[in-house]
Motif scaffolding. Sequence first.
Motif, PDB file in Angstrom:
ATOM      1  N   THR A  92       0.858  -1.028   0.073  1.00 20.08           N
ATOM      2  CA  THR A  92       0.057   0.098  -0.010  1.00 20.08           C
ATOM      3  C   THR A  92       1.054   1.257   0.191  1.00 20.08           C
ATOM      4  N   ASN A  93       0.550   2.250  -0.576  1.00 16.61           N
ATOM      5  CA  ASN A  93       1.052   3.564  -0.668  1.00 16.61           C
ATOM      6  C   ASN A  93      -0.145   4.813  -0.201  1.00 16.61           C
ATOM      7  N   LYS A  94       0.538   5.654   0.447  1.00 18.92           N
ATOM      8  CA  LYS A  94      -0.277   6.843   0.500  1.00 18.92           C
ATOM      9  C   LYS A  94      -0.106   7.942  -0.754  1.00 18.92           C
ATOM     10  N   TYR A  95      -1.133   8.647  -1.127  1.00 21.51           N
ATOM     11  CA  TYR A  95      -1.447   9.457  -2.152  1.00 21.51           C
ATOM     12  C   TYR A  95      -2.018  10.632  -1.810  1.00 21.51           C
ATOM     13  N   ILE A  96      -1.930  11.705  -2.456  1.00 17.62           N
ATOM     14  CA  ILE A  96      -2.673  12.884  -2.321  1.00 17.62           C
ATOM     15  C   ILE A  96      -3.470  13.300  -3.608  1.00 17.62           C
ATOM     16  N   LEU A  97      -4.554  13.123  -3.734  1.00 18.72           N
ATOM     17  CA  LEU A  97      -5.441  13.481  -4.946  1.00 18.72           C
ATOM     18  C   LEU A  97      -5.910  15.012  -5.033  1.00 18.72           C
ATOM     19  N   SER A  98      -5.426  15.786  -5.977  1.00 16.48           N
ATOM     20  CA  SER A  98      -5.877  16.972  -5.899  1.00 16.48           C
ATOM     21  C   SER A  98      -6.637  17.500  -7.021  1.00 16.48           C
ATOM     22  N   ILE A  99      -7.575  18.401  -7.062  1.00 21.97           N
ATOM     23  CA  ILE A  99      -8.070  18.926  -8.202  1.00 21.97           C
ATOM     24  C   ILE A  99      -7.592  20.099  -8.876  1.00 21.97           C
ATOM     25  N   LYS A 100      -7.279  19.969  -9.980  1.00 24.04           N
ATOM     26  CA  LYS A 100      -6.654  21.104 -11.020  1.00 24.04           C
ATOM     27  C   LYS A 100      -7.406  21.401 -12.194  1.00 24.04           C
ATOM     28  N   THR A 101      -7.736  22.765 -12.144  1.00 23.43           N
ATOM     29  CA  THR A 101      -8.405  23.380 -13.639  1.00 23.43           C
ATOM     30  C   THR A 101      -7.565  23.103 -14.702  1.00 23.43           C
ATOM     31  N   GLN A 102      -8.205  22.820 -15.699  1.00 18.52           N
ATOM     32  CA  GLN A 102      -7.191  22.585 -16.787  1.00 18.52           C
ATOM     33  C   GLN A 102      -7.406  23.891 -18.074  1.00 18.52           C
ATOM     34  N   ASP A 103      -8.452  24.439 -17.895  1.00 20.53           N
ATOM     35  CA  ASP A 103      -8.878  25.477 -18.990  1.00 20.53           C
ATOM     36  C   ASP A 103      -9.769  26.684 -18.414  1.00 20.53           C
ATOM     37  N   GLU A 104     -10.304  27.486 -19.199  1.00 20.71           N
ATOM     38  CA  GLU A 104     -10.896  28.639 -18.943  1.00 20.71           C
ATOM     39  C   GLU A 104     -12.413  28.229 -18.882  1.00 20.71           C
ATOM     40  N   ASP A 105     -12.624  26.925 -19.508  1.00 19.41           N
ATOM     41  CA  ASP A 105     -13.945  26.645 -19.483  1.00 19.41           C
ATOM     42  C   ASP A 105     -14.286  25.870 -18.079  1.00 19.41           C
ATOM     43  N   GLY A 106     -13.182  25.825 -17.389  1.00 23.63           N
ATOM     44  CA  GLY A 106     -13.581  25.092 -16.143  1.00 23.63           C
ATOM     45  C   GLY A 106     -13.265  23.689 -15.731  1.00 23.63           C
ATOM     46  N   ARG A 107     -12.898  23.125 -16.822  1.00 24.12           N
ATOM     47  CA  ARG A 107     -12.652  21.786 -16.953  1.00 24.12           C
ATOM     48  C   ARG A 107     -11.444  21.479 -16.001  1.00 24.12           C
ATOM     49  N   CYS A 108     -11.725  20.097 -15.496  1.00 19.91           N
ATOM     50  CA  CYS A 108     -10.783  19.816 -14.368  1.00 19.91           C
ATOM     51  C   CYS A 108     -10.024  18.248 -14.674  1.00 19.91           C
ATOM     52  N   ILE A 109      -8.958  18.064 -13.848  1.00 26.54           N
ATOM     53  CA  ILE A 109      -8.448  16.738 -13.703  1.00 26.54           C
ATOM     54  C   ILE A 109      -8.189  16.601 -12.429  1.00 26.54           C
ATOM     55  N   ILE A 110      -7.986  15.395 -11.661  1.00 27.89           N
ATOM     56  CA  ILE A 110      -7.640  14.999 -10.549  1.00 27.89           C
ATOM     57  C   ILE A 110      -6.128  14.290 -10.467  1.00 27.89           C
ATOM     58  N   GLU A 111      -5.118  15.344 -10.139  1.00 29.63           N
ATOM     59  CA  GLU A 111      -3.828  14.608 -10.236  1.00 29.63           C
ATOM     60  C   GLU A 111      -3.558  13.852  -8.984  1.00 29.63           C
ATOM     61  N   TYR A 112      -2.820  12.858  -8.846  1.00 34.20           N
ATOM     62  CA  TYR A 112      -2.450  11.910  -8.160  1.00 34.20           C
ATOM     63  C   TYR A 112      -0.690  12.403  -7.656  1.00 34.20           C
ATOM     64  N   LYS A 113      -0.377  12.301  -6.387  1.00 36.12           N
ATOM     65  CA  LYS A 113       0.932  12.555  -5.982  1.00 36.12           C
ATOM     66  C   LYS A 113       1.150  11.443  -4.832  1.00 36.12           C
ATOM     67  N   LEU A 114       2.095  10.753  -5.206  1.00 33.43           N
ATOM     68  CA  LEU A 114       2.663   9.582  -4.218  1.00 33.43           C
ATOM     69  C   LEU A 114       3.382  10.514  -2.867  1.00 33.43           C
ATOM     70  N   LYS A 115       2.721  10.019  -1.713  1.00 33.88           N
ATOM     71  CA  LYS A 115       3.257  10.827  -0.560  1.00 33.88           C
ATOM     72  C   LYS A 115       4.376   9.875   0.205  1.00 33.88           C
ATOM     73  N   ASP A 116       4.177   8.839   0.593  1.00 33.56           N
ATOM     74  CA  ASP A 116       5.228   7.728   0.995  1.00 33.56           C
ATOM     75  C   ASP A 116       4.695   6.425   1.268  1.00 33.56           C
ATOM     76  N   PRO A 117       5.531   5.473   1.347  1.00 31.10           N
ATOM     77  CA  PRO A 117       4.992   4.276   1.473  1.00 31.10           C
ATOM     78  C   PRO A 117       4.370   3.881   2.778  1.00 31.10           C
ATOM     79  N   VAL A 118       3.465   3.077   2.892  1.00 31.20           N
ATOM     80  CA  VAL A 118       2.764   2.880   4.156  1.00 31.20           C
ATOM     81  C   VAL A 118       3.270   1.409   4.778  1.00 31.20           C
ATOM     82  N   ALA A 119       3.135   0.542   4.034  1.00 34.60           N
ATOM     83  CA  ALA A 119       3.610  -0.839   4.498  1.00 34.60           C
ATOM     84  C   ALA A 119       4.497  -1.581   3.542  1.00 34.60           C
ATOM     85  N   LYS A 120       5.800  -1.767   3.923  1.00 34.42           N
ATOM     86  CA  LYS A 120       6.555  -2.527   3.246  1.00 34.42           C
ATOM     87  C   LYS A 120       6.336  -3.890   2.877  1.00 34.42           C
TER      88      LYS A 120
END
Length: 265
Positions: free
Chosen positions: A205-233
């Motif tokens: 398992t790993n910890k992630y941060i999911l963040s909403i990012k606006t893509q364009d002027e029309d307000g469309r978005c994506i959800i970025e995922y970023k690895l935070k740190d490993p949880v269980a080796k």
Amino acid sequence: MSYDQVMFDLPQNAFEGMPMMQPANPKKRKKQQKKYATVFHPTMEAVCEELFYFADKQKAEARLANIRDTFVGRKLPAGEQWPSDVFELWIRGYAVSEEEEDSGYRGHYARITVAKGDDALWTLKPQKLDEPLHKHPQRKRPDHSHPDWNYPVMRGIKKGRIYEDYDQALGELETLHIDFPDVTIPGKGKLHIIVYEGKEAENYTNKYILSIKTQDEDGRCIIEYKLKDPVAKKAPNLKQKRHEETEEVIGSFTQKLKGERFRKK
């Protein structure tokens, strides 16, 4: 003296103030309890397949009123009522794809409107409404505690799915939090989550941060995922560990024997 003569001789106000007699067991009409609609109900099947036709709009509205009185509809703000030609409700089994069924969808919301059909006749026309899964009255909850990358929301995030607006993207994060409350922490426009990576991964398992990012002027978005740190080796291979320990013991014993032989010489 007959009964008719007695009644004739009584004054007109003889029964004033006397309580009227009631039936011994008056039957109270039970209020019909509304239920959730399903495509297997004959009326809803006809609506979903657009099989209804009416000679005039009033008859179509009367049928829609019957549907409104029979099935549970979307809740309106206090003081508001549905117009006579529109109704929104959740329908079990309606327009559910195979992928949606795997992710827990059991039905969808639909807007039913009175509309002109063929040959100048009127019909009831359904329209599918996309709502986040957690807003559905009935859904199949996942039977595992952690999401993996095959979970539909996570799969869409990994593929870079584009959402029409911020609220739609936020709805996906809310769905994750509701379905996996033990491994998620919501934030403003983001979600901290623990994801199951699989048995073959370096970490289960790993910890992630999911963040909403606006893509364009029309307000469309994506959800970025970023690895935070490993949880269980990943757990060590016990069989391999025992083999290494055995080799170490045998090796030390052999060295000891060699030393004794050297001293004897």
